[in-house]
Design a protein around this motif. Structure first.
Motif, PDB file in Angstrom:
ATOM      1  N   THR A  14     -35.861 -43.600  -0.723  1.00 19.70           N
ATOM      2  CA  THR A  14     -35.103 -43.370  -1.944  1.00 19.70           C
ATOM      3  C   THR A  14     -34.621 -41.931  -2.077  1.00 19.70           C
TER       4      THR A  14
ATOM      5  N   SER B 239     -25.590 -54.150  -0.560  1.00 16.30           N
ATOM      6  CA  SER B 239     -26.464 -52.983  -0.469  1.00 16.30           C
ATOM      7  C   SER B 239     -26.805 -52.568  -1.884  1.00 16.30           C
ATOM      8  N   ASP B 240     -28.006 -52.076  -2.075  1.00 20.32           N
ATOM      9  CA  ASP B 240     -28.346 -51.608  -3.420  1.00 20.32           C
ATOM     10  C   ASP B 240     -28.725 -50.124  -3.431  1.00 20.32           C
ATOM     11  N   ARG B 241     -28.246 -49.410  -2.424  1.00 17.17           N
ATOM     12  CA  ARG B 241     -28.481 -47.961  -2.410  1.00 17.17           C
ATOM     13  C   ARG B 241     -27.180 -47.249  -2.120  1.00 17.17           C
TER      14      ARG B 241
ATOM     15  N   TYR C 203     -25.099 -43.316  -2.496  1.00 19.70           N
ATOM     16  CA  TYR C 203     -25.269 -41.883  -2.644  1.00 19.70           C
ATOM     17  C   TYR C 203     -23.908 -41.242  -2.894  1.00 19.70           C
TER      18      TYR C 203
ATOM     19  N   VAL D  53     -28.291 -40.208  -6.380  1.00 20.12           N
ATOM     20  CA  VAL D  53     -28.822 -41.312  -5.593  1.00 20.12           C
ATOM     21  C   VAL D  53     -28.974 -42.486  -6.553  1.00 20.12           C
TER      22      VAL D  53
ATOM     23  N   LEU E  34     -30.098 -46.397  -6.962  1.00 17.06           N
ATOM     24  CA  LEU E  34     -31.000 -47.248  -6.186  1.00 17.06           C
ATOM     25  C   LEU E  34     -31.068 -48.695  -6.648  1.00 17.06           C
ATOM     26  N   SER E  35     -30.359 -49.053  -7.691  1.00 17.47           N
ATOM     27  CA  SER E  35     -30.455 -50.438  -8.135  1.00 17.47           C
ATOM     28  C   SER E  35     -29.230 -50.803  -8.952  1.00 17.47           C
TER      29      SER E  35
ATOM     30  N   GLU F 190     -26.017 -47.323   1.998  1.00 13.11           N
ATOM     31  CA  GLU F 190     -27.037 -47.546   3.012  1.00 13.11           C
ATOM     32  C   GLU F 190     -26.784 -48.874   3.708  1.00 13.11           C
TER      33      GLU F 190
ATOM     34  N   GLN G 215     -31.410 -51.616   4.386  1.00 22.33           N
ATOM     35  CA  GLN G 215     -32.312 -51.107   3.359  1.00 22.33           C
ATOM     36  C   GLN G 215     -33.514 -50.408   3.961  1.00 22.33           C
TER      37      GLN G 215
ATOM     38  N   GLN H  22     -31.949 -45.706   5.851  1.00 21.11           N
ATOM     39  CA  GLN H  22     -31.130 -44.518   5.620  1.00 21.11           C
ATOM     40  C   GLN H  22     -29.984 -44.377   6.598  1.00 21.11           C
TER      41      GLN H  22
END
Lengths: 113, 112
Positions: A99, B29-31, B33, B48, B50-51, B92, B95, B98
């Motif tokens: 994360t 994708s759930d990430r 940036y 960032v 993340l959800s 990303e 998952q 990275q």
């Protein structure tokens, strides 16, 4: 503060030369990455490493190899440089926590003549 | 294959105005940036996400993520000259791995 350093800001090489680009991070990060940045294409992943002596191909690995003998250092190698490898090369590192973000070095602008 | 597209690619705006940069991506994708790059400099992390439904704000910038629509937005409120830069989104690929796929970047110029 995380610090990622790259060995050179600017580099000029000739076609066919072997080129080493070095990257060092001081935050004990497990993950390290090499990208190239070209106008209009964003950043593209060349290789990455999750641990010492481990490496995985990214999206554009052709013409490149990497070495990670120590945790803090990740080297990108152009075995025989070509003009189409003229680009900005960016190194990044990140902790194993998925994360977290990646931390980027200042970049090396490589020109192959 | 994951593809990430930003629009617009170039944006020139006046100080004090609001605008939004869009980042669309092609597979789940759930990430996501967001990064900023000043001319001649490297990338600096902004957000960032993340959800689904994540929203983050820092100063005049606010980013959001809609994973169902595969869309993230970066909203600029009352722009100031210091926000002139190139903004990249990155998604990303797998998952937890990275492995990021970047958009083309949006070059933002804010005029007095």
């Amino acid at each position: 503060d995380v610090k990622v350093t790259q060995s050179s800001r600017y580099l000029v090489k000739r076609t066919g030369e072997k080129v080493f680009l070095e990257c060092v991070q001081d935050m004990d990060h497990e993950n390290m990455f090499w990208y190239r940045q070209d106008p209009g294409l964003g950043l593209r992943l060349i290789y990455f490493s999750y641990d010492v002596k481990m490496k995985e191909k990214g999206d554009i690995p052709e013409g490149y190899s990497v070495s990670r003998e120590k945790k803090e250092r990740f080297s990108l190698i152009l075995e025989s440089a070509s003009t189409n490898q003229t680009s900005m090369y960016l190194c990044a590192s990140s902790p194993p926590v998925a994360t977290d973000t990646q931390y980027f070095g200042p970049g090396t602008r490589l020109t192959v003549l | 294959e994951l593809k990430v597209e930003q629009n617009p690619l170039f944006l020139s705006m006046q100080e004090g105005k609001n605008y939004t940069i869009y980042c669309n991506y092609s597979t789940t994708s759930d990430r996501l940036y967001w990064y900023r790059q000043d001319p001649g400099k490297s990338l600096e992390s902004l957000f960032v996400l993340l959800s689904n439904g994540a929203v983050k704000q820092e100063g005049r910038l606010m980013a959001s993520l809609d994973t169902k629509a595969r869309l993230s937005t970066l909203h600029i409120t009352a722009a100031v000259h210091d926000l002139s830069a190139t903004y990249f989104c990155a998604v990303e690929k797998l998952q937890g791995a990275q492995k990021l796929v970047f958009g083309q970047g949006t070059r933002l110029t804010i005029n007095p």
